[in-house]
Scaffold this motif. Structure first.
Motif, PDB file in Angstrom:
ATOM      1  N   GLY A 200      -2.937   9.373   7.409  1.00 22.73           N
ATOM      2  CA  GLY A 200      -4.394   9.455   7.403  1.00 22.73           C
ATOM      3  C   GLY A 200      -5.022   8.222   8.017  1.00 22.73           C
ATOM      4  N   ASP A 201      -6.063   7.688   7.364  1.00 27.61           N
ATOM      5  CA  ASP A 201      -6.802   6.554   7.909  1.00 27.61           C
ATOM      6  C   ASP A 201      -6.037   5.235   7.822  1.00 27.61           C
ATOM      7  N   LEU A 202      -4.852   5.253   7.169  1.00 28.37           N
ATOM      8  CA  LEU A 202      -4.012   4.060   7.227  1.00 28.37           C
ATOM      9  C   LEU A 202      -3.524   3.821   8.651  1.00 28.37           C
ATOM     10  N   ASN A 203      -3.477   4.890   9.448  1.00 28.22           N
ATOM     11  CA  ASN A 203      -3.088   4.783  10.844  1.00 28.22           C
ATOM     12  C   ASN A 203      -4.348   4.715  11.710  1.00 28.22           C
ATOM     13  N   SER A 204      -5.012   3.569  11.691  1.00 29.72           N
ATOM     14  CA  SER A 204      -6.244   3.408  12.473  1.00 29.72           C
ATOM     15  C   SER A 204      -6.407   1.950  12.845  1.00 29.72           C
TER      16      SER A 204
ATOM     17  N   ILE B 155       0.857  -1.181   0.000  1.00 31.17           N
ATOM     18  CA  ILE B 155       0.000   0.000   0.000  1.00 31.17           C
ATOM     19  C   ILE B 155       0.891   1.228   0.000  1.00 31.17           C
ATOM     20  N   GLY B 156       0.859   1.965  -1.104  1.00 28.08           N
ATOM     21  CA  GLY B 156       1.761   3.091  -1.313  1.00 28.08           C
ATOM     22  C   GLY B 156       2.908   2.674  -2.211  1.00 28.08           C
ATOM     23  N   LEU B 157       3.072   3.362  -3.323  1.00 25.78           N
ATOM     24  CA  LEU B 157       4.099   2.994  -4.304  1.00 25.78           C
ATOM     25  C   LEU B 157       5.366   3.829  -4.171  1.00 25.78           C
ATOM     26  N   GLY B 158       5.208   5.150  -4.040  1.00 24.63           N
ATOM     27  CA  GLY B 158       6.380   6.026  -3.989  1.00 24.63           C
ATOM     28  C   GLY B 158       7.238   5.865  -5.227  1.00 24.63           C
ATOM     29  N   ALA B 159       8.543   5.722  -5.015  1.00 26.77           N
ATOM     30  CA  ALA B 159       9.473   5.542  -6.131  1.00 26.77           C
ATOM     31  C   ALA B 159       9.634   4.074  -6.508  1.00 26.77           C
ATOM     32  N   ALA B 160       8.769   3.224  -6.019  1.00 34.04           N
ATOM     33  CA  ALA B 160       8.705   1.794  -6.369  1.00 34.04           C
ATOM     34  C   ALA B 160       9.890   0.993  -5.859  1.00 34.04           C
TER      35      ALA B 160
ATOM     36  N   GLY C  82       2.228   4.306   2.972  1.00 33.88           N
ATOM     37  CA  GLY C  82       1.441   5.303   2.248  1.00 33.88           C
ATOM     38  C   GLY C  82       1.269   6.582   3.044  1.00 33.88           C
ATOM     39  N   PHE C  83       1.480   7.718   2.365  1.00 35.61           N
ATOM     40  CA  PHE C  83       1.389   9.027   3.023  1.00 35.61           C
ATOM     41  C   PHE C  83       0.867  10.060   2.043  1.00 35.61           C
ATOM     42  N   ASN C  84       0.241  11.113   2.608  1.00 37.76           N
ATOM     43  CA  ASN C  84      -0.192  12.221   1.760  1.00 37.76           C
ATOM     44  C   ASN C  84       0.919  13.250   1.629  1.00 37.76           C
ATOM     45  N   GLU C  85       0.582  14.397   1.018  1.00 42.76           N
ATOM     46  CA  GLU C  85       1.594  15.429   0.771  1.00 42.76           C
ATOM     47  C   GLU C  85       2.109  16.076   2.046  1.00 42.76           C
ATOM     48  N   HIS C  86       1.457  15.805   3.177  1.00 40.18           N
ATOM     49  CA  HIS C  86       1.895  16.342   4.465  1.00 40.18           C
ATOM     50  C   HIS C  86       2.644  15.295   5.276  1.00 40.18           C
TER      51      HIS C  86
END
Length: 248
Positions: free
Chosen positions: A141-145, A62-67, A133-137
């Motif tokens: 988000g809800d991944l941490n729940s 979950i979350g790709l980034g630079a792969a 996975g992370f947003n621009e900040h």
């Protein structure tokens, strides 16, 4: 998505940034398959914690980034099928154009969507789930729940494992690790914080991990010969927190 995606290069290192600030991934141009960032290397310690002959075959990222993680697993777990969930199609395009993300529909399934929604709706079973996975900040988000980590556990096989990047969370109150401990009934371990501030947590399903630090260090040497990735430094940091004879 209203943030910019920037690609930079300096001294042979190509990096991915959101809004020109937060680095989301890095690749050494001369070693495109290697893991450049320390936290991505630590996340691969999960591959030492199960029997190599049976783990893993079905992997979710979950979350790709630079792969970086995707490419490492694609290359070094040739029998595994990978599913990658990335919320922003632009990140996938950037990874393919600038970071060498393989195009292989047989072994690599790319899903454009929200990681939480995917987990809540999925009926698939995975041997390994990696959450990065992370947003621009730089917030998960809800991944941490707790509901999300409970969903992760429900989608893991009996020998399944979770590896999660907990950067940005307050370690003083254990942050998202408390949710992981709750979801996995305390079958969880948090590695020492990386220099970058990333903290990697691992958790196991019903199949309890029964391996000592001494065993992990021995396995890491064979793993380094096979993949080129040296995990012994991370294990030595862990040894300062845990006795060498302690089983995970």
């Amino acid at each position: 998505m209203d943030f910019s995606i920037d690609i930079r290069e300096s001294r042979g290192l190509r990096t991915l940034h959101f809004d020109g600030r937060w680095m989301q991934g890095a690749m050494r141009i001369t070693r495109p398959w290697d893991l450049e960032l320390e936290y991505t290397q630590v996340m691969m310690a999960c591959l030492l914690m199960r029997d190599e002959s049976s783990f893993p075959r079905n992997i979710l990222l979950i979350g790709l980034g630079a792969a970086s993680l995707t490419k490492f697993l694609y290359r070094n777990c040739p029998l595994a099928h990978l599913t990658v969930v990335e919320i922003d199609a632009r990140v996938v395009d950037a990874a393919r154009e600038h970071f060498g993300l393989p195009h292989d529909p047989v072994r690599l399934n790319m899903v454009i969507g929200d990681g939480v929604d995917f987990m809540m709706a999925s009926d698939q079973t995975f041997d390994l789930i990696l959450v990065d996975g992370f947003n621009e900040h730089a917030h998960p988000g809800d991944l941490n729940s707790l509901p999300f980590y409970q969903a992760c556990r429900s989608r893991l096989s009996n020998q399944g494992m979770l590896a999660a990047n907990l950067i940005g969370l307050c370690r003083g109150v254990k942050g998202g690790f408390a949710h992981i401990e709750s979801a996995f009934e305390d079958r969880a371990l948090m590695f020492p914080q990386c220099k970058s501030g990333n903290t990697i947590a691992f958790a196991a399903t019903a199949g309890v991990i029964n391996v000592s630090l001494d065993e992990l260090k021995k396995k890491s040497l064979a793993f380094e010969q096979r993949t080129g990735l040296a995990l012994l430094p991370a294990l030595r940091k862990l040894e300062m927190m845990w006795p060498a004879s302690h089983s995970l």
